[in-house]
Design a protein around this motif. Structure first.
Motif, PDB file in Angstrom:
ATOM      1  N   ARG A  78       2.971  -4.441   7.060  1.00  0.00           N
ATOM      2  CA  ARG A  78       2.554  -5.450   6.563  1.00  0.00           C
ATOM      3  C   ARG A  78       3.222  -6.778   6.822  1.00  0.00           C
ATOM      4  NH1 ARG A  78       5.485  -3.908   0.423  1.00  0.00           N
ATOM      5  NH2 ARG A  78       7.611  -4.090   1.097  1.00  0.00           N
ATOM      6  N   GLN A  79       2.718  -8.025   6.399  1.00  0.00           N
ATOM      7  CA  GLN A  79       3.432  -9.076   6.879  1.00  0.00           C
ATOM      8  C   GLN A  79       3.098 -10.359   5.912  1.00  0.00           C
ATOM      9  OE1 GLN A  79       1.916 -10.692  10.902  1.00  0.00           O
ATOM     10  NE2 GLN A  79       3.986 -11.800  11.111  1.00  0.00           N
ATOM     11  N   ALA A  80       4.114 -10.734   5.379  1.00  0.00           N
ATOM     12  CA  ALA A  80       3.901 -11.989   4.456  1.00  0.00           C
ATOM     13  C   ALA A  80       4.055 -13.187   5.062  1.00  0.00           C
ATOM     14  CB  ALA A  80       5.072 -11.521   3.136  1.00  0.00           C
ATOM     15  N   PRO A  81       3.618 -14.306   4.516  1.00  0.00           N
ATOM     16  CA  PRO A  81       3.813 -15.466   5.116  1.00  0.00           C
ATOM     17  C   PRO A  81       4.985 -15.897   5.397  1.00  0.00           C
ATOM     18  CG  PRO A  81       2.282 -15.764   3.545  1.00  0.00           C
ATOM     19  CD  PRO A  81       2.812 -14.310   3.103  1.00  0.00           C
ATOM     20  N   GLY A  82       5.358 -16.374   6.684  1.00  0.00           N
ATOM     21  CA  GLY A  82       6.791 -16.848   7.230  1.00  0.00           C
ATOM     22  C   GLY A  82       7.709 -15.494   7.289  1.00  0.00           C
TER      23      GLY A  82
ATOM     24  N   ALA B 294       9.208   3.231   4.349  1.00  0.00           N
ATOM     25  CA  ALA B 294      10.180   2.390   4.281  1.00  0.00           C
ATOM     26  C   ALA B 294      10.843   2.480   2.954  1.00  0.00           C
ATOM     27  CB  ALA B 294       9.547   0.872   4.391  1.00  0.00           C
ATOM     28  N   ASP B 295      12.235   2.073   2.645  1.00  0.00           N
ATOM     29  CA  ASP B 295      12.879   2.374   1.611  1.00  0.00           C
ATOM     30  C   ASP B 295      12.433   1.634   0.328  1.00  0.00           C
ATOM     31  OD1 ASP B 295      16.392   2.620   3.121  1.00  0.00           O
ATOM     32  OD2 ASP B 295      14.705   3.910   2.773  1.00  0.00           O
ATOM     33  N   SER B 296      11.757   0.321   0.955  1.00  0.00           N
ATOM     34  CA  SER B 296      11.195  -0.479  -0.300  1.00  0.00           C
ATOM     35  C   SER B 296      10.028   0.063  -0.972  1.00  0.00           C
ATOM     36  CB  SER B 296      10.938  -1.782   0.334  1.00  0.00           C
ATOM     37  OG  SER B 296      10.106  -1.766   1.337  1.00  0.00           O
ATOM     38  N   VAL B 297       9.267   1.138  -0.369  1.00  0.00           N
ATOM     39  CA  VAL B 297       8.141   1.703  -1.084  1.00  0.00           C
ATOM     40  C   VAL B 297       8.105   3.267  -1.446  1.00  0.00           C
ATOM     41  CG1 VAL B 297       6.643  -0.106   0.075  1.00  0.00           C
ATOM     42  CG2 VAL B 297       7.060   2.292   1.065  1.00  0.00           C
ATOM     43  N   LYS B 298       9.412   3.842  -0.995  1.00  0.00           N
ATOM     44  CA  LYS B 298       9.502   4.982  -1.219  1.00  0.00           C
ATOM     45  C   LYS B 298       9.506   5.402  -2.832  1.00  0.00           C
ATOM     46  CE  LYS B 298      12.454   6.884   2.231  1.00  0.00           C
ATOM     47  NZ  LYS B 298      13.691   7.184   2.802  1.00  0.00           N
ATOM     48  N   GLY B 299       8.632   6.471  -3.102  1.00  0.00           N
ATOM     49  CA  GLY B 299       8.506   6.538  -4.517  1.00  0.00           C
ATOM     50  C   GLY B 299       7.254   5.995  -5.337  1.00  0.00           C
ATOM     51  N   ARG B 300       6.622   5.037  -4.579  1.00  0.00           N
ATOM     52  CA  ARG B 300       5.684   4.165  -4.949  1.00  0.00           C
ATOM     53  C   ARG B 300       4.363   4.299  -4.199  1.00  0.00           C
ATOM     54  NH1 ARG B 300       6.094  -1.268  -5.376  1.00  0.00           N
ATOM     55  NH2 ARG B 300       7.385  -1.287  -3.487  1.00  0.00           N
ATOM     56  N   PHE B 301       4.589   4.137  -2.885  1.00  0.00           N
ATOM     57  CA  PHE B 301       3.350   4.299  -2.042  1.00  0.00           C
ATOM     58  C   PHE B 301       3.243   5.925  -1.319  1.00  0.00           C
ATOM     59  CE2 PHE B 301       3.371  -0.346  -0.389  1.00  0.00           C
ATOM     60  CZ  PHE B 301       3.402  -0.785  -1.661  1.00  0.00           C
TER      61      PHE B 301
ATOM     62  N   LEU C 286      -7.453   6.919   7.410  1.00  0.00           N
ATOM     63  CA  LEU C 286      -6.210   6.734   6.875  1.00  0.00           C
ATOM     64  C   LEU C 286      -6.067   6.160   5.443  1.00  0.00           C
ATOM     65  CD1 LEU C 286      -3.219   6.984   7.819  1.00  0.00           C
ATOM     66  CD2 LEU C 286      -3.241   4.852   8.373  1.00  0.00           C
ATOM     67  N   TYR C 287      -5.323   6.296   4.586  1.00  0.00           N
ATOM     68  CA  TYR C 287      -5.331   6.168   3.278  1.00  0.00           C
ATOM     69  C   TYR C 287      -3.795   5.488   3.084  1.00  0.00           C
ATOM     70  CZ  TYR C 287      -9.672   8.350   2.545  1.00  0.00           C
ATOM     71  OH  TYR C 287     -10.740   9.050   2.677  1.00  0.00           O
ATOM     72  N   LEU C 288      -3.725   4.604   2.084  1.00  0.00           N
ATOM     73  CA  LEU C 288      -2.375   4.208   1.604  1.00  0.00           C
ATOM     74  C   LEU C 288      -2.446   3.755  -0.048  1.00  0.00           C
ATOM     75  CD1 LEU C 288       0.581   3.573   2.297  1.00  0.00           C
ATOM     76  CD2 LEU C 288       0.043   1.019   2.413  1.00  0.00           C
ATOM     77  N   GLN C 289      -2.185   4.925  -0.818  1.00  0.00           N
ATOM     78  CA  GLN C 289      -1.979   4.630  -2.273  1.00  0.00           C
ATOM     79  C   GLN C 289      -0.758   4.122  -2.759  1.00  0.00           C
ATOM     80  OE1 GLN C 289      -4.443   5.682  -4.441  1.00  0.00           O
ATOM     81  NE2 GLN C 289      -3.134   4.475  -5.927  1.00  0.00           N
ATOM     82  N   MET C 290      -1.004   2.715  -3.320  1.00  0.00           N
ATOM     83  CA  MET C 290       0.038   1.985  -3.578  1.00  0.00           C
ATOM     84  C   MET C 290      -0.054   1.867  -5.253  1.00  0.00           C
ATOM     85  SD  MET C 290      -0.340  -1.156  -0.963  1.00  0.00           S
ATOM     86  CE  MET C 290      -1.821  -1.863  -1.778  1.00  0.00           C
ATOM     87  N   ASN C 291       1.292   2.287  -5.881  1.00  0.00           N
ATOM     88  CA  ASN C 291       1.251   2.328  -7.152  1.00  0.00           C
ATOM     89  C   ASN C 291       2.492   1.516  -7.883  1.00  0.00           C
ATOM     90  OD1 ASN C 291      -0.690   4.380  -7.358  1.00  0.00           O
ATOM     91  ND2 ASN C 291       0.639   6.027  -7.239  1.00  0.00           N
ATOM     92  N   SER C 292       2.664   1.139  -8.776  1.00  0.00           N
ATOM     93  CA  SER C 292       3.662   0.293  -9.351  1.00  0.00           C
ATOM     94  C   SER C 292       4.049  -0.873  -8.497  1.00  0.00           C
ATOM     95  CB  SER C 292       5.084   1.127  -9.500  1.00  0.00           C
ATOM     96  OG  SER C 292       4.760   2.114 -10.280  1.00  0.00           O
ATOM     97  N   LEU C 293       3.071  -1.721  -8.215  1.00  0.00           N
ATOM     98  CA  LEU C 293       2.912  -2.796  -7.337  1.00  0.00           C
ATOM     99  C   LEU C 293       3.943  -3.856  -7.735  1.00  0.00           C
ATOM    100  CD1 LEU C 293      -0.611  -2.689  -5.840  1.00  0.00           C
ATOM    101  CD2 LEU C 293       1.395  -2.683  -4.747  1.00  0.00           C
ATOM    102  N   LYS C 294       4.660  -4.472  -6.846  1.00  0.00           N
ATOM    103  CA  LYS C 294       5.411  -5.646  -7.307  1.00  0.00           C
ATOM    104  C   LYS C 294       4.963  -7.066  -6.492  1.00  0.00           C
ATOM    105  CE  LYS C 294       9.357  -2.303  -7.349  1.00  0.00           C
ATOM    106  NZ  LYS C 294      10.762  -2.057  -6.947  1.00  0.00           N
ATOM    107  N   PRO C 295       5.351  -8.153  -7.239  1.00  0.00           N
ATOM    108  CA  PRO C 295       5.118  -9.334  -6.526  1.00  0.00           C
ATOM    109  C   PRO C 295       5.592  -9.366  -4.846  1.00  0.00           C
ATOM    110  CG  PRO C 295       5.738  -9.884  -8.494  1.00  0.00           C
ATOM    111  CD  PRO C 295       6.026  -8.181  -8.476  1.00  0.00           C
ATOM    112  N   GLU C 296       6.504  -8.765  -4.469  1.00  0.00           N
ATOM    113  CA  GLU C 296       7.090  -8.875  -3.309  1.00  0.00           C
ATOM    114  C   GLU C 296       6.459  -7.794  -2.418  1.00  0.00           C
ATOM    115  OE1 GLU C 296       8.961  -8.145  -6.168  1.00  0.00           O
ATOM    116  OE2 GLU C 296      10.410  -6.552  -5.895  1.00  0.00           O
ATOM    117  N   ASP C 297       5.369  -6.964  -3.048  1.00  0.00           N
ATOM    118  CA  ASP C 297       4.612  -6.368  -2.083  1.00  0.00           C
ATOM    119  C   ASP C 297       3.487  -7.230  -1.598  1.00  0.00           C
ATOM    120  OD1 ASP C 297       4.872  -3.494  -4.244  1.00  0.00           O
ATOM    121  OD2 ASP C 297       5.853  -3.837  -2.329  1.00  0.00           O
TER     122      ASP C 297
END
Length: 126
Positions: free
Chosen positions: A38-42, A60-67, A78-89
């Motif tokens: 992933r790439q966020a602006p800037g 990545a540590d930032s998504v362990k247990g959520r993705f 290929l899939y990516l299930q993303m749960n408990s999403l945060k604004p920083e995602d």
């Protein structure tokens, strides 16, 4: 010709869920390792999750247990299930592929991956 086509992005509120998909064309899926980045602006592109051809994941540590990364070898998806999403995602998410590598040497490093999709936007509001 190798093609990776992502889908499933969108806008959700914090705490919500999304599932990203990446359809793979042009090569034998099981001969490659796959990843989500992933790439966020800037910001620089960063690794989110990778998976080897046997289905073993790294996160990545930032998504362990959520993705959760997973794959359907028969369908070459290929899939990516993303749960408990945060604004920083919030970021543009990319699917990527590289030639098969042992799981112990598989890294969340975008420079290791040679094939990329066009990306799909994920926006999480607070």
């Amino acid at each position: 010709q190798v093609q990776l086509v992502e889908s499933g992005g969108g806008s959700v509120q914090a705490g919500g869920s999304l599932r990203l998909s990446c359809a793979v064309f042009g090569y034998t899926y099981s001969s490659y390792c796959m990843g989500w980045f992933r790439q966020a602006p800037g910001k620089e592109r960063e690794g989110v999750a990778v998976i080897d051809s046997d289905g073993r994941p790294s996160y990545a540590d930032s998504v362990k247990g959520r993705f959760t990364i997973s794959q359907d070898n028969a369908k070459a998806i290929l899939y990516l299930q993303m749960n408990s999403l945060k604004p920083e995602d919030t970021a543009k998410y990319y699917c990527a592929a590289r030639q098969r590598q042992r799981w112990s040497l598989l890294r969340l490093d975008p420079t290791d991956f040679g094939y990329w999709g066009q990306g799909t936007q994920v926006t999480v509001s607070s």
